[in-house]
Design a protein around this motif. Structure first.
Motif, PDB file in Angstrom:
ATOM      1  N   GLU A   1     128.478 -39.754-101.102  1.00  0.00           N
ATOM      2  CA  GLU A   1     128.733 -39.475 -99.695  1.00  0.00           C
ATOM      3  C   GLU A   1     127.494 -39.832 -98.879  1.00  0.00           C
ATOM      4  OE1 GLU A   1     130.684 -35.782 -97.344  1.00  0.00           O
ATOM      5  OE2 GLU A   1     128.921 -35.336 -98.520  1.00  0.00           O
ATOM      6  N   VAL A   2     127.698 -40.397 -97.688  1.00  0.00           N
ATOM      7  CA  VAL A   2     126.594 -40.749 -96.818  1.00  0.00           C
ATOM      8  C   VAL A   2     126.077 -39.496 -96.135  1.00  0.00           C
ATOM      9  CG1 VAL A   2     125.884 -42.136 -94.841  1.00  0.00           C
ATOM     10  CG2 VAL A   2     127.612 -43.008 -96.433  1.00  0.00           C
ATOM     11  N   PRO A   3     124.762 -39.209 -96.171  1.00  0.00           N
ATOM     12  CA  PRO A   3     124.246 -38.027 -95.489  1.00  0.00           C
ATOM     13  C   PRO A   3     124.612 -38.059 -94.020  1.00  0.00           C
ATOM     14  CG  PRO A   3     122.551 -39.026 -96.883  1.00  0.00           C
ATOM     15  CD  PRO A   3     123.715 -39.976 -96.851  1.00  0.00           C
ATOM     16  N   PRO A   4     124.925 -36.893 -93.420  1.00  0.00           N
ATOM     17  CA  PRO A   4     125.397 -36.854 -92.039  1.00  0.00           C
ATOM     18  C   PRO A   4     124.478 -37.549 -91.060  1.00  0.00           C
ATOM     19  CG  PRO A   4     125.717 -34.726 -93.078  1.00  0.00           C
ATOM     20  CD  PRO A   4     124.953 -35.566 -94.057  1.00  0.00           C
ATOM     21  N   GLY A   5     123.158 -37.415 -91.218  1.00  0.00           N
ATOM     22  CA  GLY A   5     122.220 -38.021 -90.291  1.00  0.00           C
ATOM     23  C   GLY A   5     122.218 -39.532 -90.321  1.00  0.00           C
ATOM     24  N   ASP A   6     122.763 -40.128 -91.389  1.00  0.00           N
ATOM     25  CA  ASP A   6     122.768 -41.575 -91.515  1.00  0.00           C
ATOM     26  C   ASP A   6     124.097 -42.191 -91.138  1.00  0.00           C
ATOM     27  OD1 ASP A   6     120.177 -41.493 -92.436  1.00  0.00           O
ATOM     28  OD2 ASP A   6     120.773 -41.323 -94.536  1.00  0.00           O
TER      29      ASP A   6
ATOM     30  N   VAL B   1     130.481 -34.113 -81.060  1.00  0.00           N
ATOM     31  CA  VAL B   1     129.240 -33.588 -81.611  1.00  0.00           C
ATOM     32  C   VAL B   1     129.482 -33.011 -83.005  1.00  0.00           C
ATOM     33  CG1 VAL B   1     127.425 -31.863 -81.268  1.00  0.00           C
ATOM     34  CG2 VAL B   1     128.335 -33.137 -79.308  1.00  0.00           C
ATOM     35  N   LEU B   2     128.549 -33.274 -83.927  1.00  0.00           N
ATOM     36  CA  LEU B   2     128.605 -32.743 -85.294  1.00  0.00           C
ATOM     37  C   LEU B   2     129.967 -33.006 -85.933  1.00  0.00           C
ATOM     38  CD1 LEU B   2     126.671 -29.411 -84.661  1.00  0.00           C
ATOM     39  CD2 LEU B   2     125.910 -31.262 -86.150  1.00  0.00           C
ATOM     40  N   LEU B   3     130.474 -34.193 -85.728  1.00  0.00           N
ATOM     41  CA  LEU B   3     131.821 -34.537 -86.163  1.00  0.00           C
ATOM     42  C   LEU B   3     131.976 -34.440 -87.674  1.00  0.00           C
ATOM     43  CD1 LEU B   3     134.660 -35.775 -85.686  1.00  0.00           C
ATOM     44  CD2 LEU B   3     133.560 -38.011 -85.875  1.00  0.00           C
ATOM     45  N   HIS B   4     131.210 -35.213 -88.403  1.00  0.00           N
ATOM     46  CA  HIS B   4     131.367 -35.248 -89.861  1.00  0.00           C
ATOM     47  C   HIS B   4     130.952 -33.924 -90.493  1.00  0.00           C
ATOM     48  CE1 HIS B   4     132.401 -39.524 -90.220  1.00  0.00           C
ATOM     49  NE2 HIS B   4     131.609 -39.685 -89.167  1.00  0.00           N
ATOM     50  N   GLU B   5     129.899 -33.309 -89.953  1.00  0.00           N
ATOM     51  CA  GLU B   5     129.461 -32.022 -90.498  1.00  0.00           C
ATOM     52  C   GLU B   5     130.556 -30.974 -90.384  1.00  0.00           C
ATOM     53  OE1 GLU B   5     125.714 -34.091 -88.938  1.00  0.00           O
ATOM     54  OE2 GLU B   5     127.846 -33.962 -88.438  1.00  0.00           O
ATOM     55  N   ALA B   6     131.253 -30.952 -89.243  1.00  0.00           N
ATOM     56  CA  ALA B   6     132.312 -29.969 -89.034  1.00  0.00           C
ATOM     57  C   ALA B   6     133.486 -30.205 -89.969  1.00  0.00           C
ATOM     58  CB  ALA B   6     132.781 -30.016 -87.581  1.00  0.00           C
ATOM     59  N   VAL B   7     133.922 -31.447 -90.075  1.00  0.00           N
ATOM     60  CA  VAL B   7     135.077 -31.750 -90.922  1.00  0.00           C
ATOM     61  C   VAL B   7     134.733 -31.549 -92.394  1.00  0.00           C
ATOM     62  CG1 VAL B   7     136.725 -33.543 -91.588  1.00  0.00           C
ATOM     63  CG2 VAL B   7     136.052 -33.291 -89.191  1.00  0.00           C
TER      64      VAL B   7
ATOM     65  N   SER C   1     121.445 -34.175 -86.113  1.00  0.00           N
ATOM     66  CA  SER C   1     120.315 -34.973 -86.574  1.00  0.00           C
ATOM     67  C   SER C   1     119.580 -35.579 -85.385  1.00  0.00           C
ATOM     68  CB  SER C   1     120.814 -36.100 -87.483  1.00  0.00           C
ATOM     69  OG  SER C   1     121.589 -37.023 -86.724  1.00  0.00           O
ATOM     70  N   SER C   2     118.355 -36.027 -85.616  1.00  0.00           N
ATOM     71  CA  SER C   2     117.591 -36.675 -84.548  1.00  0.00           C
ATOM     72  C   SER C   2     118.290 -37.930 -84.068  1.00  0.00           C
ATOM     73  CB  SER C   2     116.181 -36.997 -85.039  1.00  0.00           C
ATOM     74  OG  SER C   2     116.234 -37.824 -86.204  1.00  0.00           O
ATOM     75  N   ARG C   3     118.987 -38.606 -84.987  1.00  0.00           N
ATOM     76  CA  ARG C   3     119.725 -39.803 -84.592  1.00  0.00           C
ATOM     77  C   ARG C   3     120.866 -39.447 -83.631  1.00  0.00           C
ATOM     78  NH1 ARG C   3     122.548 -44.289 -88.619  1.00  0.00           N
ATOM     79  NH2 ARG C   3     123.761 -45.354 -87.023  1.00  0.00           N
TER      80      ARG C   3
ATOM     81  N   SER D   1     121.229 -40.538 -79.536  1.00  0.00           N
ATOM     82  CA  SER D   1     122.345 -41.314 -78.997  1.00  0.00           C
ATOM     83  C   SER D   1     123.222 -40.491 -78.056  1.00  0.00           C
ATOM     84  CB  SER D   1     123.208 -41.868 -80.136  1.00  0.00           C
ATOM     85  OG  SER D   1     123.790 -40.812 -80.882  1.00  0.00           O
ATOM     86  N   ASN D   2     123.149 -39.161 -78.177  1.00  0.00           N
ATOM     87  CA  ASN D   2     123.974 -38.282 -77.351  1.00  0.00           C
ATOM     88  C   ASN D   2     123.162 -37.041 -76.987  1.00  0.00           C
ATOM     89  OD1 ASN D   2     126.035 -36.910 -76.058  1.00  0.00           O
ATOM     90  ND2 ASN D   2     127.049 -36.262 -77.949  1.00  0.00           N
ATOM     91  N   PRO D   3     122.384 -37.094 -75.903  1.00  0.00           N
ATOM     92  CA  PRO D   3     121.517 -35.969 -75.543  1.00  0.00           C
ATOM     93  C   PRO D   3     122.258 -34.650 -75.362  1.00  0.00           C
ATOM     94  CG  PRO D   3     120.934 -37.919 -74.281  1.00  0.00           C
ATOM     95  CD  PRO D   3     122.205 -38.237 -75.011  1.00  0.00           C
ATOM     96  N   ARG D   4     123.554 -34.699 -75.026  1.00  0.00           N
ATOM     97  CA  ARG D   4     124.306 -33.453 -74.850  1.00  0.00           C
ATOM     98  C   ARG D   4     124.464 -32.683 -76.159  1.00  0.00           C
ATOM     99  NH1 ARG D   4     129.046 -35.734 -70.751  1.00  0.00           N
ATOM    100  NH2 ARG D   4     127.785 -35.637 -68.853  1.00  0.00           N
ATOM    101  N   ALA D   5     124.165 -33.342 -77.288  1.00  0.00           N
ATOM    102  CA  ALA D   5     124.299 -32.671 -78.583  1.00  0.00           C
ATOM    103  C   ALA D   5     123.098 -31.801 -78.918  1.00  0.00           C
ATOM    104  CB  ALA D   5     124.485 -33.712 -79.690  1.00  0.00           C
TER     105      ALA D   5
END
Length: 343
Positions: free
Chosen positions: A18-23, A40-46, A322-324, A328-332
């Motif tokens: 699995e690809v780490p969420p930050g990548d 926001v936090l799409l993959h982490e949530a799912v 993640s910092s990435r 890319s989305n300051p609202r996160a």
């Protein structure tokens, strides 16, 4: 804290391969569509939510469907996803046009997540494998001047998530007492100058010019708030407070969390994404109470209440973007994800 409504209206480590969420690349709920909303936090949530691809899941805050669309990708042919949103625009977008979610495993319903249990009961659903709550407002809501959520645009001072019912922010400010307005701004916006803002709003109203637009409210607050936090507009806290109050967001959150306990199957998952400290505090306290189970006073030598723990936080700490993602989305940047399993 006192309730200003009392006088108001009559995931851990990635799996192998699995690809780490930050990548992961950023995912937009509206890729190729007419609206723009980065979930926001799409993959982490799912990842935290789905344990059985053939199970029943609830997206309690559909928004513009980023989480729901990825959830459907993770579900098997017998899986089922019920989406809920109290914004009629979001429901319409999911049901028709270019943004329609066309999947027989999916249905969307116009209601609030505080009414999840009766809403699903009417559909014959009494237990689910997972429930997701993504709190706050979506980018399309903020960026639409007609909704009145943002001081960046001039528009009607509405702020209702469900535009079919309830009192707008302008209507509340047109009738509320100074003390009540100050309590709302202080308790829900944590604004140091709440009393000064309330006085200025009432003085303008008594002068025959009640605030009716976002620009008018922003201008009044800018004159009343004497110091500015670095990088923050002086109206930020007042706008947040009025939005939370008008939509009863904190009361709705507490109701939704308790509804989740009734709905979840054994080993079912609860996932909540919050965007400010008031929400996160409620979620954290709720999870801590449900993990403890026992309600006996601390000085009791043995438990006599017999209440067992109902949830276990997993992971123990909140997950942050993640910092990435924040680049890319300051609202996160302020987002916090907390997840728990029913035990």
């Amino acid at each position: 804290m006192s309730d200003p409504r009392s006088r108001a209206r009559a995931p851990g480590r990635p799996k192998p391969g699995e690809v780490p969420p930050g990548d992961r690349p950023p995912y937009s709920a509206g890729e190729g569509l007419s609206f723009a909303h980065t979930t926001v936090l799409l993959h982490e949530a799912v990842d935290a939510l789905v344990t059985d691809p053939e199970g029943i899941y609830v997206d309690g805050t559909f928004g513009h469907g980023g989480h729901s669309r990825l959830l459907l990708q993770r579900l098997g042919p017998r899986g089922r996803l019920y989406a809920i949103d109290r914004d009629p625009d979001a429901v319409d977008a999911a049901a028709a046009g270019a943004t329609r979610v066309d999947d027989p495993r999916f249905s969307i319903h116009h209601t609030s997540f505080g009414q999840i249990v009766p809403t699903l009961a009417a559909l014959g659903v009494t237990r689910v494998n997972g429930l997701l709550l993504d709190l706050g407002v979506s980018s399309p809501q903020i960026d639409n001047p007609e909704r009145g959520f943002s001081f960046r645009f001039d528009g009607p001072l509405d702020m209702r998530m469900d535009t079919t019912r309830g009192e707008s922010a302008a209507e509340f400010l047109a009738r509320a007492e100074e003390r009540h307005i100050a309590e709302v701004i202080k308790n829900y916006g944590e604004e140091r100058f709440a009393l000064q803002v309330a006085k200025a709003l009432v003085a303008r109203r008594e002068g025959g010019h009640p605030v009716r637009t976002t620009r008018e409210l922003s201008d009044v607050v800018a004159r009343a708030v004497k110091t500015r936090e670095p990088g923050q507009d002086p109206a930020t806290r007042t706008f947040q407070a009025l939005r939370i109050f008008v939509n009863a967001e904190l009361e709705e959150l507490e109701q939704g969390l308790n509804e989740a306990l009734d709905l979840l199957k054994e080993h079912g998952r609860l996932v909540v994404i919050s965007f400010h400290s008031l929400e996160d505090r409620i979620v954290k306290r709720f999870l801590r109470e449900q993990e403890r189970g026992c309600t006996c006073p601390p000085d009791f030598p043995v438990c006599v209440c017999g209440q067992e723990p109902l949830l276990r936080a997993t992971p123990r700490r909140a997950i942050r973007p993640s910092s990435r993602e924040t680049a890319s989305n300051p609202r996160a940047a302020s987002a916090r994800l907390r997840a728990a399993v029913k035990v």
